[in-house]
Scaffold this motif. Structure first.
Motif, PDB file in Angstrom:
ATOM      1  N   MET A  21      -8.008   7.631  -3.164  1.00 53.26           N
ATOM      2  CA  MET A  21      -7.252   8.964  -3.287  1.00 53.26           C
ATOM      3  C   MET A  21      -7.685  10.150  -4.194  1.00 53.26           C
ATOM      4  O   MET A  21      -7.639  11.331  -3.972  1.00 53.26           O
ATOM      5  N   ILE A  37      -6.564   1.836  -4.400  1.00 55.96           N
ATOM      6  CA  ILE A  37      -5.968   2.786  -3.846  1.00 55.96           C
ATOM      7  C   ILE A  37      -6.155   4.132  -4.395  1.00 55.96           C
ATOM      8  O   ILE A  37      -6.429   5.446  -3.925  1.00 55.96           O
ATOM      9  N   ARG A  75       0.436   9.931  -5.000  1.00 56.80           N
ATOM     10  CA  ARG A  75       0.747  11.334  -4.453  1.00 56.80           C
ATOM     11  C   ARG A  75       1.596  12.069  -5.316  1.00 56.80           C
ATOM     12  O   ARG A  75       1.107  13.281  -5.560  1.00 56.80           O
ATOM     13  N   ARG A 115       1.018  -1.345  -0.096  1.00 56.01           N
ATOM     14  CA  ARG A 115      -0.073  -0.073   0.057  1.00 56.01           C
ATOM     15  C   ARG A 115       0.790   1.407  -0.078  1.00 56.01           C
ATOM     16  O   ARG A 115       0.530   2.250  -0.854  1.00 56.01           O
ATOM     17  N   GLU A 170       0.803   4.374  -2.754  1.00 54.71           N
ATOM     18  CA  GLU A 170       0.139   5.776  -2.311  1.00 54.71           C
ATOM     19  C   GLU A 170       1.392   6.749  -2.451  1.00 54.71           C
ATOM     20  O   GLU A 170       0.937   7.769  -3.192  1.00 54.71           O
TER      21      GLU A 170
END
Ligand code: IPM
Ligand code: MN
Length: 358
Positions: free
Chosen positions: A206, A202, A171, A163, A167
């Motif tokens: 997000m 994910i 980002r 994860r 992430e």
């Protein structure tokens, strides 16, 4: 500003193309009042020959003690056809990426006005294409558990993703999308692969945090087609390690040559600036390799490692001018006169000096 640069030419055409990039860096430094200090290091086949290790501790230290790494390429034919080789030059590059924590590889794909007709793709499809491929660089099949069983007759590579790895790359991709045209395409194979389903899950979690960015999802097979049928669709594309490796080689034909695509590998420690092409051993020492990808990687180095945007721009303008003037290596010469690697490097460095003489 003092720039401490680790110079890691590696194998094949690596040394010749890095030498041209250094000419450009030196020209920029002279014009803009910086001082570049180079420390030479070994990686790849040349490091195996010298240290028995494709990424020796000494090279790692040198990278850690530098502000940026300028890298050429690794690979040697003597390992390519020997699947039993215990140690391989490519492991040096992978170890460098892993140990420096370089989880993101930024591969911008742009077209040059003077080259659109050289692309194997139709001019109207590529003219104006401009996107950033963000390739995850320290996970996936490259680094997951691999091995053989059944007396060597069964082999496996594990496409492992955590994860936190997904992430952080998402980002970073969103941050770049915000600085560009606010469109992020997440490329995966979520219809088949569990790892891809985690990526997509994910990304969907997000996306609401970035309401100003349009997020879309595309299967990698479809993305491979879209790259050649409508590359202008893309703004920022993010994908896992293996897909990113394959798609960016494909994308290089949008610009016209593999010899044009630069990249920056960024993450936790010192960033590495590297062309996306390989060591092209058949061309090594022949003064025919295109140095532009490495010279543009040096431009990325000024921008990403030092925040020196005008300096990066000075290199980009010189490269564009060289392409316009037809000062190109044989991959771009179209049967016309071709310049040597060193001649292209000299031309670009002199252009930088002349235009930015203070
Ligand atoms: C690249 C190269 C490397 C990779 C090889 C040389 C290990 O193809 O930088 O794209 O697969 O990442
Ligand atoms: Mn590759």
């Amino acid at each position: 500003m003092k720039l401490r640069i680790a110079r890691l030419p590696g194998d094949g055409i690596g040394p010749e193309v890095v030498e041209q990039a250094v000419k450009a860096v030196d020209a920029v430094c002279a014009s803009f009042g910086h001082e570049a200090e180079y420390a030479h290091g070994f990686v790849g086949a040349c490091a195996i020959d010298r240290y028995g290790d494709p990424f020796p501790e000494e090279t790692f230290r040198l990278c850690m003690d530098s502000d940026a790494v300028l890298f050429g390429a690794v690979g040697d034919p003597k390992y390519d056809n020997d699947p039993t080789a215990k140690v391989r030059p490519e492991q040096g590059l992978l170890a460098m990426r892993k140990k420096l924590g370089l989880y993101a590889n930024l591969r911008p794909v742009e077209t040059f006005k003077s080259l659109v007709h050289k692309s194997p793709l139709k001019e109207h499809l590529v003219d104006g294409a401009d996107f950033l491929c963000v390739r995850e660089l320290t996970g996936g099949m490259y680094f997951g558990e691999k091995g053989r069983r059944d007396d060597g007759d069964t082999a496996y590579d594990t496409n492992l993703y955590h994860r936190y790895e997904i992430e952080r790359i998402l980002r970073l991709s969103y941050d770049y999308a915000r600085r560009r045209r606010r469109h992020l395409t997440v490329v995966d194979k979520a219809n088949v692969l569990e790892s891809s389903r985690l990526w997509r899950q994910i990304a969907q979690e997000m996306a609401p945090q970035y309401p100003d960015v349009t997020t879309d999802y595309m299967y990698v097979d479809n993305a491979a087609m879209k790259l050649v049928t409508g590359p202008k669709f893309f703004d920022v594309m993010v994908t896992e390690n293996t897909f990113g490796d394959i798609l960016t080689d494909e994308a290089s034909c949008i610009s016209g040559s593999m010899g044009l695509l630069a990249s920056a590998s960024v993450g936790e420690h010192t960033s590495v600036f590297e062309p996306i092409h390989g060591s092209y051993p058949q061309a090594a020492g022949k003064d025919i390799a295109n140095p532009v990808a490495t010279i543009l990687s040096a431009a990325m180095m000024f921008e990403y490692a030092f925040g020196l945007m005008d300096e990066g721009k000075a290199i980009r303008e010189a490269v564009a001018a060289s392409l316009e003037a037809g000062v190109v290596t044989e991959d771009l010469a179209d049967g016309g006169p071709a310049y040597g690697t060193a001649a292209v490097g000299d031309w670009i460095a002199s252009y930088i000096s002349e235009k930015n003489n203070k």
